[in-house]
Structure formats: C-alpha cells, structure tokens
Design a protein around this motif. Structure first.
Motif, mmCIF file in Angstrom:
data_model
loop_
_atom_site.group_PDB
_atom_site.id
_atom_site.type_symbol
_atom_site.label_atom_id
_atom_site.label_comp_id
_atom_site.label_asym_id
_atom_site.label_seq_id
_atom_site.Cartn_x
_atom_site.Cartn_y
_atom_site.Cartn_z
ATOM 1 N N ARG A 31 0.828 -1.208 0.000
ATOM 2 C CA ARG A 31 0.000 0.000 0.000
ATOM 3 C C ARG A 31 0.859 1.253 0.000
ATOM 4 N NH1 ARG A 31 -5.230 -1.535 3.658
ATOM 5 N NH2 ARG A 31 -5.625 -3.507 2.603
ATOM 6 N N SER A 32 0.373 2.273 -0.690
ATOM 7 C CA SER A 32 1.111 3.538 -0.787
ATOM 8 C C SER A 32 1.351 4.154 0.582
ATOM 9 C CB SER A 32 0.367 4.528 -1.678
ATOM 10 O OG SER A 32 0.396 4.103 -3.011
ATOM 11 N N SER A 33 0.382 4.041 1.479
ATOM 12 C CA SER A 33 0.557 4.615 2.819
ATOM 13 C C SER A 33 1.698 3.913 3.565
ATOM 14 C CB SER A 33 -0.741 4.523 3.620
ATOM 15 O OG SER A 33 -1.162 3.179 3.733
ATOM 16 N N GLN A 34 1.824 2.606 3.386
ATOM 17 C CA GLN A 34 2.930 1.872 4.016
ATOM 18 C C GLN A 34 4.270 2.293 3.410
ATOM 19 O OE1 GLN A 34 1.472 -1.985 2.915
ATOM 20 N NE2 GLN A 34 0.685 -2.423 4.972
ATOM 21 N N ILE A 35 4.281 2.474 2.103
ATOM 22 C CA ILE A 35 5.509 2.900 1.423
ATOM 23 C C ILE A 35 5.905 4.291 1.900
ATOM 24 C CG2 ILE A 35 6.480 3.561 -0.816
ATOM 25 C CD1 ILE A 35 4.773 1.241 -2.014
ATOM 26 N N LEU A 59 4.135 -1.341 -12.432
ATOM 27 C CA LEU A 59 3.306 -1.681 -11.270
ATOM 28 C C LEU A 59 1.857 -1.798 -11.707
ATOM 29 C CD1 LEU A 59 4.373 0.653 -8.278
ATOM 30 C CD2 LEU A 59 4.852 -1.778 -8.555
ATOM 31 N N ASN A 60 1.111 -2.606 -10.965
ATOM 32 C CA ASN A 60 -0.349 -2.688 -11.108
ATOM 33 C C ASN A 60 -0.980 -2.217 -9.819
ATOM 34 O OD1 ASN A 60 -0.677 -3.834 -13.698
ATOM 35 N ND2 ASN A 60 -0.223 -5.865 -12.882
ATOM 36 N N ARG A 61 -2.150 -1.614 -9.956
ATOM 37 C CA ARG A 61 -2.997 -1.312 -8.793
ATOM 38 C C ARG A 61 -4.131 -2.321 -8.825
ATOM 39 N NH1 ARG A 61 -2.300 4.630 -10.075
ATOM 40 N NH2 ARG A 61 -1.208 5.492 -8.285
ATOM 41 N N GLU A 62 -4.366 -2.977 -7.688
ATOM 42 C CA GLU A 62 -5.426 -3.974 -7.598
ATOM 43 C C GLU A 62 -6.303 -3.677 -6.391
ATOM 44 O OE1 GLU A 62 -3.329 -7.670 -7.261
ATOM 45 O OE2 GLU A 62 -2.513 -7.543 -9.296
ATOM 46 N N SER A 63 -7.593 -3.965 -6.530
ATOM 47 C CA SER A 63 -8.512 -3.808 -5.411
ATOM 48 C C SER A 63 -8.238 -4.860 -4.356
ATOM 49 C CB SER A 63 -9.959 -3.948 -5.893
ATOM 50 O OG SER A 63 -10.247 -2.973 -6.857
ATOM 51 N N VAL A 64 -8.553 -4.509 -3.108
ATOM 52 C CA VAL A 64 -8.408 -5.433 -1.990
ATOM 53 C C VAL A 64 -9.799 -5.946 -1.645
ATOM 54 C CG1 VAL A 64 -7.726 -5.657 0.431
ATOM 55 C CG2 VAL A 64 -6.380 -4.238 -1.120
ATOM 56 N N ALA A 65 -9.970 -7.256 -1.676
ATOM 57 C CA ALA A 65 -11.272 -7.851 -1.357
ATOM 58 C C ALA A 65 -11.698 -7.442 0.050
ATOM 59 C CB ALA A 65 -11.195 -9.366 -1.462
ATOM 60 N N GLY A 66 -12.926 -6.986 0.167
ATOM 61 C CA GLY A 66 -13.466 -6.621 1.464
ATOM 62 C C GLY A 66 -13.162 -5.201 1.912
ATOM 63 N N ASP A 67 -12.398 -4.459 1.121
ATOM 64 C CA ASP A 67 -12.082 -3.080 1.476
ATOM 65 C C ASP A 67 -12.094 -2.247 0.199
ATOM 66 O OD1 ASP A 67 -11.137 -0.655 2.411
ATOM 67 O OD2 ASP A 67 -9.461 -1.523 3.539
ATOM 68 N N ALA A 70 -9.221 0.376 -0.295
ATOM 69 C CA ALA A 70 -7.817 -0.039 -0.312
ATOM 70 C C ALA A 70 -7.380 -0.489 -1.710
ATOM 71 C CB ALA A 70 -7.595 -1.169 0.679
ATOM 72 N N ILE A 71 -6.155 -0.142 -2.043
ATOM 73 C CA ILE A 71 -5.547 -0.528 -3.308
ATOM 74 C C ILE A 71 -4.222 -1.205 -2.992
ATOM 75 C CG2 ILE A 71 -4.545 0.306 -5.477
ATOM 76 C CD1 ILE A 71 -7.576 0.618 -5.376
ATOM 77 N N ARG A 72 -4.001 -2.352 -3.603
ATOM 78 C CA ARG A 72 -2.764 -3.115 -3.427
ATOM 79 C C ARG A 72 -1.885 -2.885 -4.648
ATOM 80 N NH1 ARG A 72 -4.795 -8.299 -3.078
ATOM 81 N NH2 ARG A 72 -4.856 -8.019 -0.830
#
Length: 147
Positions: A31-35, A59-67, A70-72
C-alpha cells in the motif's frame, strides 16, 4: 547524500525514487501509505511516483477484497525486469567504492541493521498511533448528532 548522487548516475533505467518503491513492493509492501511511512515521505509524493510506474507498466494497482477503499500494489513482469536491471546497475556503481573500504561486509551488515532498526521504530510509532485515543471534537461540526 553523496552516495545517493553516485547511484543517481547509474544507468538503472529507473530513478532512485522509483527503484525504492519497486523494491519495497517486491518485498511485500503493498500500500502507498505503508511505502510513504517506510520512506518517511508523504503519501501524495509516493502516489506521484506510483502513477508514473503504473503508466510505465511496471506496477499494477489492484482492489483489496473486502475493502473498497484499499488498493494493493503489485509488480508486473516488466517491473520485475526493471527492478533486476536497476539492482545490477546500482551494484556495479557500488563495487568500486566497496573495494576501497577495509571491511565491506561489515558495512553492509551494519546498513542492514540500521534498516531493521528503522523498521522497528516506525512499527512502534504506527502502533502508538493506532492505540492513541481520538482527540475530542474541536468544532460543532465534529460533534456527533444526538449529543
């Protein structure tokens, strides 16, 4: 800063900022916030670099299941190739410098220890923030209805 300048002159195919993000994503930081936290920079600054990496197909941006919010981030095959090329280029730039140091292995070990210590420090800071109670409302707009 001088070491960063040395690395900036390498023919790595990506900037030092892009390399750091690719490397963190490769190590599992999704996640960008973690980076941003890991690099001690702002999320908008990371987002700007990530946008360029996504547009370049690294890089790819992917959705996070259940959120839904959030973008992975994940590396593409081209991103893995770019990371490998950059690592090789940076190693080639560092080899002559390390050859002049009395104990390059000790230096690399100490740098890894500093990296781990910084990770631990930021993890403790994030934990304190997560357990800190929310501040009281300061304006009427922030007071929940019914109170």
């Amino acid at each position: 800063m001088r070491l960063a300048r040395l690395l900036e002159r390498a023919d790595a195919g990506v900037s030092l900022a892009q390399f750091r993000i690719l490397e963190l994503v490769a190590r599992g930081t999704e996640r960008s916030s973690q980076i941003a936290s890991r690099l001690a920079t702002s999320k908008p600054a990371v987002t700007l670099v990530v946008d360029g990496l996504v547009n370049a197909g690294l890089l790819n941006r992917e959705s996070v299941a259940g959120d839904r919010r959030a973008i992975r981030l994940t590396l593409t095959p081209r991103g893995r190739q770019a990371l490998a090329r950059a690592e090789e280029a940076y190693c080639e730039r560092l080899k002559p410098l390390l050859a002049e140091i009395s104990d390059p292995h000790a230096l690399l070990t100490q740098l890894a220890e500093i990296d781990a210590a910084l990770d631990a420090r930021w993890a403790r800071r994030a934990e304190r923030r997560a357990t800190r109670p929310a501040p009281p409302p300061t304006t009427l707009e922030e007071v929940p209805r019914g109170q």
